[in-house]
Design an enzyme around this catalytic site. Structure first.
Site, PDB file in Angstrom:
ATOM      1  N   SER A  39       0.801  -1.225   0.000  1.00  0.00           N
ATOM      2  CA  SER A  39       0.000   0.000   0.000  1.00  0.00           C
ATOM      3  C   SER A  39       0.833   1.275   0.000  1.00  0.00           C
ATOM      4  CB  SER A  39      -0.938   0.010   1.212  1.00  0.00           C
ATOM      5  OG  SER A  39      -0.202  -0.057   2.420  1.00  0.00           O
ATOM      6  N   ASP A 330      -2.680   8.582   7.543  1.00  0.00           N
ATOM      7  CA  ASP A 330      -3.614   7.705   8.245  1.00  0.00           C
ATOM      8  C   ASP A 330      -2.838   6.859   9.244  1.00  0.00           C
ATOM      9  OD1 ASP A 330      -2.434   5.674   6.772  1.00  0.00           O
ATOM     10  OD2 ASP A 330      -4.157   5.344   5.453  1.00  0.00           O
ATOM     11  N   HIS A 333       0.216   5.174   6.978  1.00  0.00           N
ATOM     12  CA  HIS A 333       0.880   5.712   5.792  1.00  0.00           C
ATOM     13  C   HIS A 333       1.334   7.163   5.960  1.00  0.00           C
ATOM     14  CE1 HIS A 333      -1.869   2.462   4.467  1.00  0.00           C
ATOM     15  NE2 HIS A 333      -0.786   2.091   3.809  1.00  0.00           N
TER      16      HIS A 333
END
Length: 369
Positions: A39, A330, A333
């Site tokens: 991600s 978040d 990240h």
């Protein structure tokens, strides 16, 4: 799903951003760029999959040029976007699953990354349908066949040989596997030092397969300081600070990764694999956020619960007013601003951050070849 006109407008805006980013960076001859991993570098492949590991809804993308979610796990640009601009690309490579990736756009490269995956195939099983590393490499083989049909086998081989590759994987093998639940299957199978050795041996196999597919320059990032992200501060904080156990895992894993890359380069006889010490890059601004213009490195901009570190970032989450002040977007990240700091170290960082050389040195060497 965006309309075609909206898609074209998005790329026009992003192209302007790339022009402005490139204007303050050393210009390099554009080369193809391929991205593999999780991600941290996924630019939207998971949008096309039946998975819970998605970033295709607001407020993701709030600071992206279009101010819309794209599938990037960021408030704006991610690391591949910023590197693309630095190496002179007119636009970043599209997600491989994007229906827009065809024709001349294939020659820019492709992003095969998928949120939730790890080195091991059993990592991220809770996310269901994600593109595991072996499948990402399968897609890279398929990509080469598609490009060969477009420009021929020889030119395709040259494009791949001259390309830059980024691979970011490994963190999920800890946070979404070994430490996912108490007494996980992998934690029962391995003591942590043995698990790290196993990960490194499996990663080596993936990198050797990637090399055999024709790549010659591969940036390999280590894990970040996993115990210091807002999610782990919320769930496993040690005396109010970073999780000691996850920091121990990172401290074991990252030096062994660098050593493995050195050994592989020695075996090959050239510096194909370049190690990026993203643990140190992030610890710099985590330990002293004010020095980098952040007000906090402990509280995510978007989230809920302690440190905004619990659950997903959604329209119902707490959302900070100024994303420039937060090191983390978040619970896991980095923010766009933090991503830019990381890429700057990838470009120009000393041996403390890049081994055996930084990306600017690679570009200079390759331009003389």
């Amino acid at each position: 799903m965006a309309t075609l006109s909206h898609f074209n407008l998005s790329w026009m805006i992003l192209g302007l951003v790339f022009f402005l980013l490139g204007a303050v960076a050393p210009q390099a001859e554009a080369r193809a760029f391929f991205v593999f991993g999780d991600s941290l570098v996924d630019s939207g492949n998971n949008n096309y999959l039946a998975t819970t590991a998605r970033a295709d809804a607001p407020p993701y993308g709030i600071d992206y040029p279009t101010h819309r979610p794209t599938g990037r796990f960021s408030n704006g640009l991610n690391i591949p976007d910023i590197i693309s601009a630095q190496i002179g690309q007119p636009q970043p490579p599209l997600p491989y699953l994007s229906p827009e990736l065809n024709g001349q756009k294939l020659l820019v490269g492709a992003n095969f990354a998928s949120a939730g995956i790890g080195i091991l195939n059993d990592t991220g099983i809770q996310f269901l349908n994600i593109i595991r590393m072996f499948r990402q490499l399968d897609y890279f083989e398929e990509y080469q066949r598609r490009v060969s049909a477009l420009i021929g086998v020889q030119k395709t081989r040259q494009l791949v040989n001259q390309a830059l590759v980024l691979i970011t994987v490994g963190g999920n093998d800890f946070v979404n596997n070994y430490y996912l639940i108490p007494y996980s299957a992998r934690s029962r199978q391995f003591q942590l030092p043995d698990y790290v050795k196993y990960l490194i041996s499996e990663y080596r196999k993936l990198l050797m397969r990637l090399y055999k597919l024709g790549v010659c320059r591969v940036l390999v990032t280590g894990t970040g300081p996993m115990g210091c992200v807002p999610a782990e501060l919320a769930m496993r904080s040690t005396n109010g600070g970073c999780s000691a156990e996850l920091q121990r895992a990172a401290a074991l894993y990252n030096p062994q990764l660098v050593q493995m890359l050195r050994e592989v380069n020695r075996k090959i006889g050239k510096n194909v694999f370049i190690g990026a010490n993203t643990q140190q890059m992030q610890m710099d601004f985590i330990s002293n956020p004010q020095a980098y213009g952040f007000t906090t490195s402990k509280v995510a901009c978007c989230g809920q619960g302690p440190n905004n570190g619990l659950g997903l970032c959604t329209v119902m989450s707490n959302l900070c007013g100024n994303r420039e002040q937060c090191a983390f977007w978040d619970s896991f990240h980095p923010s766009e601003k933090a991503n830019k700091i990381i890429v700057q170290q990838i470009m120009t960082g000393s041996a403390k951050y890049m081994n055996p050389m930084n990306l600017s040195s690679i570009i200079a060497l390759d331009s003389m070849a």
